[in-house]
Design an enzyme around this catalytic site. Structure first.
Site, short mmCIF file in Angstrom:
data_model
loop_
_atom_site.label_atom_id
_atom_site.label_comp_id
_atom_site.label_asym_id
_atom_site.label_seq_id
_atom_site.Cartn_x
_atom_site.Cartn_y
_atom_site.Cartn_z
NE ARG A 10 -31.58 -4.46 -42.28
CZ ARG A 10 -30.52 -4.88 -42.54
NH1 ARG A 10 -29.57 -5.32 -41.80
NH2 ARG A 10 -30.20 -5.57 -43.63
CG ASN A 20 -30.93 3.38 -44.02
OD1 ASN A 20 -31.82 3.56 -44.81
ND2 ASN A 20 -30.97 2.43 -43.33
NE ARG A 70 -35.09 -1.03 -36.14
CZ ARG A 70 -34.95 -0.98 -37.67
NH1 ARG A 70 -35.08 -2.44 -38.20
NH2 ARG A 70 -35.07 -0.14 -38.22
NE ARG A 162 -50.06 -15.62 -79.93
CZ ARG A 162 -49.94 -17.07 -80.79
NH1 ARG A 162 -50.83 -17.82 -80.52
NH2 ARG A 162 -49.39 -16.82 -81.88
#
Length: 230
Positions: A10, A20, A70, A162
């Site tokens: 996107r 991107n 999209r 521990r």
């Protein structure tokens, strides 16, 4: 036996603007994922699911297809990946028929190699698993982990360990966020890769690196160049 690669990308990245398609070691970031997919020879179609015309243009320049846009309701800050993948599967099915196998590849995975995609697909094809996905090892035993409470004090998450030696603690793994091979029906039916239905494809630690901040980006470029990956 159609095999489909889907790269969700996107346009509204906030922490690293235009993440991107920002240049990473000489190419737009998304180009590395597209080229790994193409080099693998695994796919009949490599598509990018995006809402952004500039990302679409870059994706097509490097050999991916962008056969649909999209919708906005799948491109906000809160949209999960699976609805995006399943939307892409349905769109592709109208164009070329329903694929048998799907691979989700993240656009910000420059450390992904074609050979990993090939070997992971072989694992999926030759097993009864629904998914094979990239994974990494935690570099230090997580059962040594602790939280810091509101008062700034430390609380062990696993106090029973521990006194357990580090070498005696179980090795643990995490999602590496590079790729997710799966049977199409497993994606559409909202199957969980990180369950009995999934097989982990474990990557070496040098090739597992989240890139979420500017500091992550700088470190990733240094590591990428040091590895001379491509």
């Amino acid at each position: 036996m159609m095999r489909l690669a889907i790269i969700p990308a996107r346009g509204g990245s906030k922490r690293i603007p235009r993440k991107n398609i920002k240049e990473f070691c000489g190419k737009p970031m998304i180009a590395w994922s597209i080229e790994a997919a193409r080099e693998s020879g695994c796919f009949d179609h490599i598509i990018v699911s995006t809402d952004d015309p500039e990302i679409a243009a870059v994706a097509e320049e490097y050999g991916a297809k962008v056969p649909f846009t999209r919708p906005p309701e799948l491109a906000d800050d809160h949209t999960a990946t699976r609805p995006v993948i399943n939307h892409a599967i349905q769109e592709v099915s109208r164009l070329w028929g329903m694929p048998e196998y799907v691979c989700c590849l993240y656009a910000t995975s420059p450390f992904m190699l074609a050979e990993d995609l090939k070997q992971a697909f072989t694992k999926l094809r030759d097993s009864n698993a629904d998914f094979v996905f990239s994974a990494g090892r935690f570099p230090y035993p997580i059962k040594r982990g602790f939280r810091v409470n509101d008062a700034g004090r430390v609380e062990r998450l696993w106090p029973e360990h521990r006194y357990t030696r580090s070498q005696d603690l179980e090795e643990t793994y995490h999602d590496a966020g590079q790729f997710y091979w799966g049977k199409t029906n497993a994606f559409l039916n909202l199957g969980d890769p990180m369950s009995e239905a999934g097989v982990a494809y474990v990557l070496p630690g040098t090739r597992v690196h989240d890139i979420d901040t500017q500091e992550d980006w700088a470190v990733a470029e240094l590591l990428f160049r040091a590895l001379e990956q491509r």
